[in-house]
Scaffold this motif. Sequence first.
Motif, PDB file in Angstrom:
ATOM      1  N   ALA A  34      56.467 -69.108 -75.085  1.00  0.00           N
ATOM      2  CA  ALA A  34      57.829 -69.943 -75.246  1.00  0.00           C
ATOM      3  C   ALA A  34      57.544 -70.637 -73.679  1.00  0.00           C
ATOM      4  CB  ALA A  34      59.210 -69.103 -74.971  1.00  0.00           C
ATOM      5  N   ASN A  35      57.721 -71.907 -73.717  1.00  0.00           N
ATOM      6  CA  ASN A  35      57.566 -72.645 -72.671  1.00  0.00           C
ATOM      7  C   ASN A  35      56.309 -72.230 -71.641  1.00  0.00           C
ATOM      8  OD1 ASN A  35      60.301 -73.469 -72.414  1.00  0.00           O
ATOM      9  ND2 ASN A  35      60.822 -71.576 -71.897  1.00  0.00           N
ATOM     10  N   PRO A  36      55.150 -72.629 -72.714  1.00  0.00           N
ATOM     11  CA  PRO A  36      53.644 -72.238 -72.058  1.00  0.00           C
ATOM     12  C   PRO A  36      53.562 -73.008 -70.770  1.00  0.00           C
ATOM     13  CG  PRO A  36      53.857 -73.662 -74.035  1.00  0.00           C
ATOM     14  CD  PRO A  36      55.122 -73.110 -73.967  1.00  0.00           C
ATOM     15  N   LEU A  37      53.873 -74.275 -70.466  1.00  0.00           N
ATOM     16  CA  LEU A  37      53.392 -75.298 -69.507  1.00  0.00           C
ATOM     17  C   LEU A  37      54.060 -74.434 -68.137  1.00  0.00           C
ATOM     18  CD1 LEU A  37      51.748 -77.287 -68.107  1.00  0.00           C
ATOM     19  CD2 LEU A  37      53.709 -78.645 -68.641  1.00  0.00           C
ATOM     20  N   ASP A  38      55.176 -73.883 -68.175  1.00  0.00           N
ATOM     21  CA  ASP A  38      56.009 -73.177 -67.303  1.00  0.00           C
ATOM     22  C   ASP A  38      55.211 -71.825 -66.786  1.00  0.00           C
ATOM     23  OD1 ASP A  38      57.790 -75.167 -66.723  1.00  0.00           O
ATOM     24  OD2 ASP A  38      59.468 -74.191 -67.457  1.00  0.00           O
ATOM     25  N   SER A  39      54.649 -71.223 -67.795  1.00  0.00           N
ATOM     26  CA  SER A  39      54.152 -69.911 -67.916  1.00  0.00           C
ATOM     27  C   SER A  39      52.592 -70.278 -67.055  1.00  0.00           C
ATOM     28  CB  SER A  39      53.783 -69.198 -69.038  1.00  0.00           C
ATOM     29  OG  SER A  39      55.219 -68.947 -69.648  1.00  0.00           O
ATOM     30  N   TRP A  40      52.112 -71.158 -67.425  1.00  0.00           N
ATOM     31  CA  TRP A  40      50.569 -71.499 -66.901  1.00  0.00           C
ATOM     32  C   TRP A  40      51.044 -71.876 -65.555  1.00  0.00           C
ATOM     33  CZ3 TRP A  40      48.927 -76.220 -64.822  1.00  0.00           C
ATOM     34  CH2 TRP A  40      47.569 -76.183 -64.640  1.00  0.00           C
ATOM     35  N   SER A  41      51.918 -72.603 -65.196  1.00  0.00           N
ATOM     36  CA  SER A  41      52.199 -72.959 -63.714  1.00  0.00           C
ATOM     37  C   SER A  41      52.413 -72.075 -63.057  1.00  0.00           C
ATOM     38  CB  SER A  41      53.162 -74.249 -63.735  1.00  0.00           C
ATOM     39  OG  SER A  41      52.921 -75.274 -64.559  1.00  0.00           O
ATOM     40  N   ARG A  42      53.495 -71.194 -63.414  1.00  0.00           N
ATOM     41  CA  ARG A  42      53.863 -69.962 -62.605  1.00  0.00           C
ATOM     42  C   ARG A  42      52.609 -68.839 -62.307  1.00  0.00           C
ATOM     43  NH1 ARG A  42      59.217 -68.496 -62.749  1.00  0.00           N
ATOM     44  NH2 ARG A  42      60.557 -69.937 -64.152  1.00  0.00           N
ATOM     45  N   GLU A  43      51.567 -69.011 -63.299  1.00  0.00           N
ATOM     46  CA  GLU A  43      50.485 -68.052 -63.149  1.00  0.00           C
ATOM     47  C   GLU A  43      49.511 -68.537 -62.168  1.00  0.00           C
ATOM     48  OE1 GLU A  43      46.791 -66.800 -66.078  1.00  0.00           O
ATOM     49  OE2 GLU A  43      48.801 -66.346 -66.860  1.00  0.00           O
ATOM     50  N   VAL A  44      49.302 -69.824 -62.312  1.00  0.00           N
ATOM     51  CA  VAL A  44      48.229 -70.381 -61.183  1.00  0.00           C
ATOM     52  C   VAL A  44      49.010 -70.485 -59.928  1.00  0.00           C
ATOM     53  CG1 VAL A  44      47.033 -72.745 -60.732  1.00  0.00           C
ATOM     54  CG2 VAL A  44      47.184 -71.844 -63.255  1.00  0.00           C
ATOM     55  N   ILE A  45      50.276 -71.155 -59.565  1.00  0.00           N
ATOM     56  CA  ILE A  45      50.605 -71.037 -58.502  1.00  0.00           C
ATOM     57  C   ILE A  45      50.899 -69.779 -57.768  1.00  0.00           C
ATOM     58  CG2 ILE A  45      52.620 -72.005 -57.076  1.00  0.00           C
ATOM     59  CD1 ILE A  45      52.825 -74.248 -59.227  1.00  0.00           C
ATOM     60  N   GLY A  46      51.200 -69.079 -58.527  1.00  0.00           N
ATOM     61  CA  GLY A  46      51.392 -67.607 -58.325  1.00  0.00           C
ATOM     62  C   GLY A  46      50.271 -66.853 -57.590  1.00  0.00           C
ATOM     63  N   GLY A  47      49.107 -67.350 -58.213  1.00  0.00           N
ATOM     64  CA  GLY A  47      47.808 -66.695 -57.740  1.00  0.00           C
ATOM     65  C   GLY A  47      47.411 -67.190 -56.368  1.00  0.00           C
ATOM     66  N   VAL A  48      47.600 -68.600 -56.263  1.00  0.00           N
ATOM     67  CA  VAL A  48      47.661 -69.397 -54.933  1.00  0.00           C
ATOM     68  C   VAL A  48      48.369 -68.633 -53.836  1.00  0.00           C
ATOM     69  CG1 VAL A  48      47.433 -71.527 -53.569  1.00  0.00           C
ATOM     70  CG2 VAL A  48      46.619 -71.469 -56.285  1.00  0.00           C
ATOM     71  N   ALA A  49      49.625 -68.461 -54.092  1.00  0.00           N
ATOM     72  CA  ALA A  49      50.624 -67.851 -53.506  1.00  0.00           C
ATOM     73  C   ALA A  49      50.076 -66.579 -52.869  1.00  0.00           C
ATOM     74  CB  ALA A  49      51.953 -67.881 -54.028  1.00  0.00           C
ATOM     75  N   LYS A  50      49.551 -65.648 -53.874  1.00  0.00           N
ATOM     76  CA  LYS A  50      49.300 -64.381 -53.446  1.00  0.00           C
ATOM     77  C   LYS A  50      48.164 -64.403 -52.425  1.00  0.00           C
ATOM     78  CE  LYS A  50      47.527 -59.865 -55.414  1.00  0.00           C
ATOM     79  NZ  LYS A  50      47.388 -59.161 -56.747  1.00  0.00           N
ATOM     80  N   GLU A  51      47.242 -65.688 -52.777  1.00  0.00           N
ATOM     81  CA  GLU A  51      45.895 -65.750 -52.053  1.00  0.00           C
ATOM     82  C   GLU A  51      46.317 -65.701 -50.377  1.00  0.00           C
ATOM     83  OE1 GLU A  51      41.893 -68.182 -51.870  1.00  0.00           O
ATOM     84  OE2 GLU A  51      43.185 -68.282 -53.455  1.00  0.00           O
ATOM     85  N   PHE A  52      47.367 -66.588 -50.316  1.00  0.00           N
ATOM     86  CA  PHE A  52      47.562 -67.410 -48.968  1.00  0.00           C
ATOM     87  C   PHE A  52      48.920 -66.526 -48.278  1.00  0.00           C
ATOM     88  CE2 PHE A  52      44.832 -70.311 -50.998  1.00  0.00           C
ATOM     89  CZ  PHE A  52      44.063 -70.730 -49.864  1.00  0.00           C
ATOM     90  N   GLY A  53      49.602 -65.545 -48.965  1.00  0.00           N
ATOM     91  CA  GLY A  53      50.622 -64.901 -48.290  1.00  0.00           C
ATOM     92  C   GLY A  53      51.832 -65.653 -48.367  1.00  0.00           C
ATOM     93  N   ALA A  54      52.427 -66.565 -49.458  1.00  0.00           N
ATOM     94  CA  ALA A  54      53.318 -67.220 -49.831  1.00  0.00           C
ATOM     95  C   ALA A  54      54.311 -66.685 -51.135  1.00  0.00           C
ATOM     96  CB  ALA A  54      52.919 -68.404 -50.061  1.00  0.00           C
TER      97      ALA A  54
END
Length: 230
Positions: free
Chosen positions: A73-93
């Motif tokens: 359900a809502n795949p684009l939201d899920s993809w966006s969360r996964e990608v942006i979440g990964g960047v957040a984890k990498e940079f401490g955000a």
Amino acid sequence: MTFFSRDRLEEVASALAANGLILRSGFSFGDDEMAPAGLSGFPAKSVLLVGQAGAAPWPYFQRWLEGQPRPIANPLDSWSREVIGGVAKEFGARAVSPSDRPYLPFQQWAMRAEGLRPSPLGILMHPQYGLWHAYRGALLFEDEISVPEPYAAIHLCDTCVEKPCLKSCPVDAYSVDGFAHQACLAHVRGPRGEPCRSGGCLDRNACPYGAEYRYPADIQAFHMAAFAGV
């Protein structure tokens, strides 16, 4: 207080670009503002907005979607969360999304960060991308980040005399009075709504600005199906 270096900012942008996303802009919250929580739970000091211009993220999203073992359900939201979440984890955000509840003021953030104003359709008009851009999330940092102030761009809607975006919808869903949500849904779902279902909003497509960034018909159909539940 720590400060985010320009090199670090470029690293964030590069990490996002690996999936077709762009670092739109950002700003630091004032001391008197009720800023949302950062990663540690204390108020964030700065926000960086993440989004897209045109259809750049689409190939990355499609590859991800094809690799999923079951429908989402809502795949684009899920993809966006996964990608942006990964960047957040990498940079401490802390990563946040426009669909998070309680809702965060993404549109106000965008207007503040990029100096944009809404079009008659409600979508923010960008001087380069027109209506063909989006915000997919944001990164909340507990560091001060120096981002250039937005320049005073001409609001293209003020220069547009004909306003074709208010004249192309068969049911006049958009007007100076706002958006007739139910009328739009009924038309899109109905027997005469095929052009909208297959090619996207006729009013949005009528806008003459940023045409080179216009989403292809299949992408517009994807978004319309999500909006109308068809």
